[in-house]
Design an enzyme around this catalytic site. Structure first.
Site, PDB file in Angstrom:
ATOM      1  CG  HIS A  33      40.662  36.250  42.544  1.00  0.00           C
ATOM      2  ND1 HIS A  33      39.630  37.150  42.426  1.00  0.00           N
ATOM      3  CD2 HIS A  33      41.795  36.980  42.556  1.00  0.00           C
ATOM      4  CE1 HIS A  33      40.122  38.374  42.362  1.00  0.00           C
ATOM      5  NE2 HIS A  33      41.434  38.303  42.441  1.00  0.00           N
ATOM      6  CG  HIS A  59      47.984  36.221  38.368  1.00  0.00           C
ATOM      7  ND1 HIS A  59      46.813  36.525  37.706  1.00  0.00           N
ATOM      8  CD2 HIS A  59      47.887  36.801  39.577  1.00  0.00           C
ATOM      9  CE1 HIS A  59      46.054  37.276  38.478  1.00  0.00           C
ATOM     10  NE2 HIS A  59      46.675  37.459  39.629  1.00  0.00           N
TER      11      HIS A  59
HETATM   12  O1  G3P Z   1      49.395  39.227  43.140  1.00  0.00           O
HETATM   13  C1  G3P Z   1      48.931  40.043  42.141  1.00  0.00           C
HETATM   14  C2  G3P Z   1      47.485  39.910  41.880  1.00  0.00           C
HETATM   15  O2  G3P Z   1      47.111  38.593  42.108  1.00  0.00           O
HETATM   16  C3  G3P Z   1      46.625  40.814  42.685  1.00  0.00           C
HETATM   17  O3  G3P Z   1      45.344  40.948  42.187  1.00  0.00           O
HETATM   18  O4  G3P Z   1      42.960  40.493  41.953  1.00  0.00           O
HETATM   19  O5  G3P Z   1      44.575  39.130  40.670  1.00  0.00           O
HETATM   20  O6  G3P Z   1      44.349  38.838  43.114  1.00  0.00           O
HETATM   21  P1  G3P Z   1      44.262  39.789  41.980  1.00  0.00           P
HETATM   22 CA    CA Z   2      46.009  37.295  43.634  1.00  0.00          CA
END
Ligand code: G3P
Ligand code: CA
Length: 242
Positions: A50, A8
């Protein structure tokens, strides 16, 4: 089916999120894929970040959409992590360049709601084609209209529906949108009766986020989810016996 492990924002527990070092570490730790977020600059370049501002993760301030790519490249995105001073924001092309020679897949989350980027779907699909990444990408978004647009432009593209709170029978909704996968928050997945069986029978994959503890990862893998999205691929790989 072995549960796949997606890093992630890269291996972001150990290196600045959404940077080349974080993606490089994900490769080294043995992840099956990386997850990243895309935004668009003032001069129309796709960059990996992000937030729709640079405030939290860099030494600058302001909205991504108001910087050119060259201006963004001058900022430090080490996010306060020691040993990574001078880390730069990568373009999507640069990340493709890194991943292309590996066998990892890429989950591109299309950020759209805080700052909409009309037409970003055209740029994404063009970049995918030009970089020879067809078949390696899974597009996801909390904005499902954006995913329908991607699918309309490229019927072969893979799409995953992101959501945070428990939904009732999400596999029925996913089938209606002809999605390949649902991407629930892992607690939303746990609170949904019949999720595993419903998705299995409907042919919908489940990729749960963001799972950083060994116990939750092991439980999800035991229930046969297709993918776990995590900040620490090493912890999750160990927890699921890989
Ligand atoms: O893909 C899962 C996650 O990345 C979604 O939330 O806020 O971490 O982009 P965020
Ligand atoms: Ca994400």
């Amino acid at each position: 089916m072995a549960t796949k492990v997606w890093a992630h924002r890269g291996a972001s527990a150990y290196a600045p999120e959404n940077t080349i070092p974080a993606f490089q570490l994900a490769i080294e730790q043995g992840a099956d894929g990386i997850e990243l977020d895309v935004q668009e600059t003032a001069d129309g370049k796709l960059v990996v970040l992000h937030d729709d501002t640079v405030d939290r993760t860099s030494n600058g301030f302001g909205r991504v959409a108001e910087f050119t790519c060259q201006e963004l490249k001058k900022l430090d995105f080490s996010c306060g992590m020691r040993g990574y001073e001078g880390a730069r924001i990568p373009t999507l092309r640069e990340v493709y360049g890194l991943i292309k020679g590996s066998n990892l897949r890429i989950n591109i989350e299309i950020k759209y709601d805080a700052t909409p980027y009309p037409g970003i779907w055209d740029k994404l699909l063009q970049t995918e084609r030009e970089m020879g990444m067809a078949g390696r990408i899974l597009y996801s978004s909390f904005n499902h209209y954006v995913l329908l647009k991607v699918r309309e432009l490229d019927p072969d593209s893979e799409i995953g529906l992101l959501y945070g709170n428990a939904m009732v029978d999400p596999w029925i909704y996913a089938q209606r949108l002809k999605a390949d996968a649902i991407h629930p928050h892992y607690l939303a997945a746990q609170h949904c009766p019949g999720l595993i069986e419903g998705c299995r029978d409907a042919g919908i994959a489940i990729n749960a986020w963001t799972v950083n503890d060994a116990q939750s990862a092991a439980a999800l893998a035991a229930s046969n989810v297709h993918g776990i999205i995590t900040n620490c691929p090493d912890v999750v790989l160990r927890a699921i016996g890989r």
